[in-house]
Design a protein around this motif. Structure first.
Motif, short mmCIF file in Angstrom:
data_model
loop_
_atom_site.label_atom_id
_atom_site.label_comp_id
_atom_site.label_asym_id
_atom_site.label_seq_id
_atom_site.Cartn_x
_atom_site.Cartn_y
_atom_site.Cartn_z
N LEU A 31 13.08 -6.44 -41.59
CA LEU A 31 13.99 -5.52 -40.88
C LEU A 31 14.99 -6.29 -40.05
O LEU A 31 16.17 -5.92 -39.99
CB LEU A 31 13.17 -4.58 -39.99
CG LEU A 31 12.37 -3.49 -40.71
CD1 LEU A 31 11.45 -2.76 -39.73
CD2 LEU A 31 13.31 -2.49 -41.38
N GLU A 40 17.66 -7.57 -42.32
CA GLU A 40 18.59 -6.51 -42.72
C GLU A 40 19.54 -6.17 -41.57
O GLU A 40 20.73 -5.88 -41.80
CB GLU A 40 17.81 -5.27 -43.12
CG GLU A 40 17.07 -5.40 -44.43
CD GLU A 40 18.00 -5.52 -45.63
OE1 GLU A 40 19.15 -5.05 -45.54
OE2 GLU A 40 17.59 -6.12 -46.65
N LEU A 41 19.02 -6.20 -40.34
CA LEU A 41 19.87 -5.91 -39.18
C LEU A 41 20.97 -6.96 -39.04
O LEU A 41 22.15 -6.63 -38.81
CB LEU A 41 19.01 -5.87 -37.92
CG LEU A 41 19.76 -5.75 -36.58
CD1 LEU A 41 20.58 -4.46 -36.54
CD2 LEU A 41 18.77 -5.79 -35.41
N ARG A 88 24.06 1.86 -39.90
CA ARG A 88 22.88 1.16 -40.44
C ARG A 88 22.31 0.18 -39.42
O ARG A 88 21.09 0.09 -39.25
CB ARG A 88 23.25 0.43 -41.71
CG ARG A 88 22.07 -0.26 -42.38
CD ARG A 88 22.52 -0.99 -43.64
NE ARG A 88 23.12 -0.06 -44.59
CZ ARG A 88 23.78 -0.45 -45.70
NH1 ARG A 88 23.92 -1.75 -45.95
NH2 ARG A 88 24.30 0.44 -46.51
N LEU A 101 18.58 0.19 -37.84
CA LEU A 101 17.74 -0.98 -38.02
C LEU A 101 17.30 -1.56 -36.67
O LEU A 101 16.16 -2.00 -36.51
CB LEU A 101 18.48 -2.05 -38.82
CG LEU A 101 18.61 -1.76 -40.32
CD1 LEU A 101 19.58 -2.75 -40.97
CD2 LEU A 101 17.25 -1.86 -41.00
#
Length: 221
Positions: free
Chosen positions: A60, A63-64, A103, A107
């Motif tokens: 995660l 992705e952040l 997003r 996140l």
């Protein structure tokens, strides 16, 4: 994760002593061994889930960082598009920035929540491992008591005639046997000694004595 913890029938909050204070005919050592096996099995399973949870947190966070990186990239491109007067590119860049910002916000919230949950689970997991360790200590304590009980029982069989097994001679019986054996040896020694003395008397009596030679009479001159 919460479901697994709720299904974990051996709660880390359980008092270990209550398991053994119940008046049951079962062997407490066998009960404890089974309890420890189940707890260790659950501990291993939960440890793997915590490891997976940690990897998900890392994923995660990755992705952040990617979302934030792409949002910054589109902002730079937006400035170039505005400077070039490319309205369609400006609109596209603005849409992209909004999507990446949304997003990234989601996140970031997920990363924060996952980190908090992971810390909570790790603390509870450490507490559970301490409980398992306590059970192993309790196991050693019970094994020691069981060993002492068996030792006392076997010693009582030897020391106490009334409690002695028919196959095991008591100390009293062994002592009596030794005393009887000693008396027998002394009597045999005494008999042998008397016989030797009698034999010596017989030998003395049967020994021939030397006859005295008659002294010659001295002539009187």
């Amino acid at each position: 994760m919460n479901t697994l913890w709720n299904r974990f029938k051996y709660s880390v909050q359980a008092d270990l002593h209550t398991l053994f204070d119940k008046k049951e005919s079962k062997n407490p050592i066998a009960m404890l061994n089974q309890y420890i096996r189940e707890a260790e099995k659950q501990t291993e399973s939960i440890g793997k889930l915590l490891e997976r949870q940690s990897k998900l947190k890392v994923a995660l966070e990755k992705e952040l960082m990617e979302a934030e990186k792409m949002a910054d990239k589109r902002r730079n491109q937006l400035e170039l598009a505005q400077a070039a007067g490319e309205e369609d590119l400006v609109a596209f860049a603005q849409e992209e920035i909004a999507a990446y910002d949304t997003r990234a916000a989601e996140l970031a919230e997920s990363v924060t929540e996952t980190a908090y949950e992971l810390i909570s689970l790790e603390r509870k997991f450490e507490e559970m491992k301490h409980k398992v360790k306590d059970m192993k200590v309790r196991q050693l304590q019970l094994m020691g008591k069981e060993n002492v009980t068996r030792a006392h029982h076997r010693m009582d069989q030897v020391i106490s005639p009334e409690n002695a097994d028919s196959r095991v001679a008591s100390v009293g019986e062994m002592k009596q046997y030794i005393e009887n054996l000693g008396g027998k040896i002394e009597r045999e020694y005494e008999t042998s000694s008397m016989e030797r003395r009698l034999e010596s008397l017989v030998k003395v009596e049967s020994t021939p004595t030397l006859e005295k030679s008659p002294a010659k009479e001295m002539e009187i001159v």
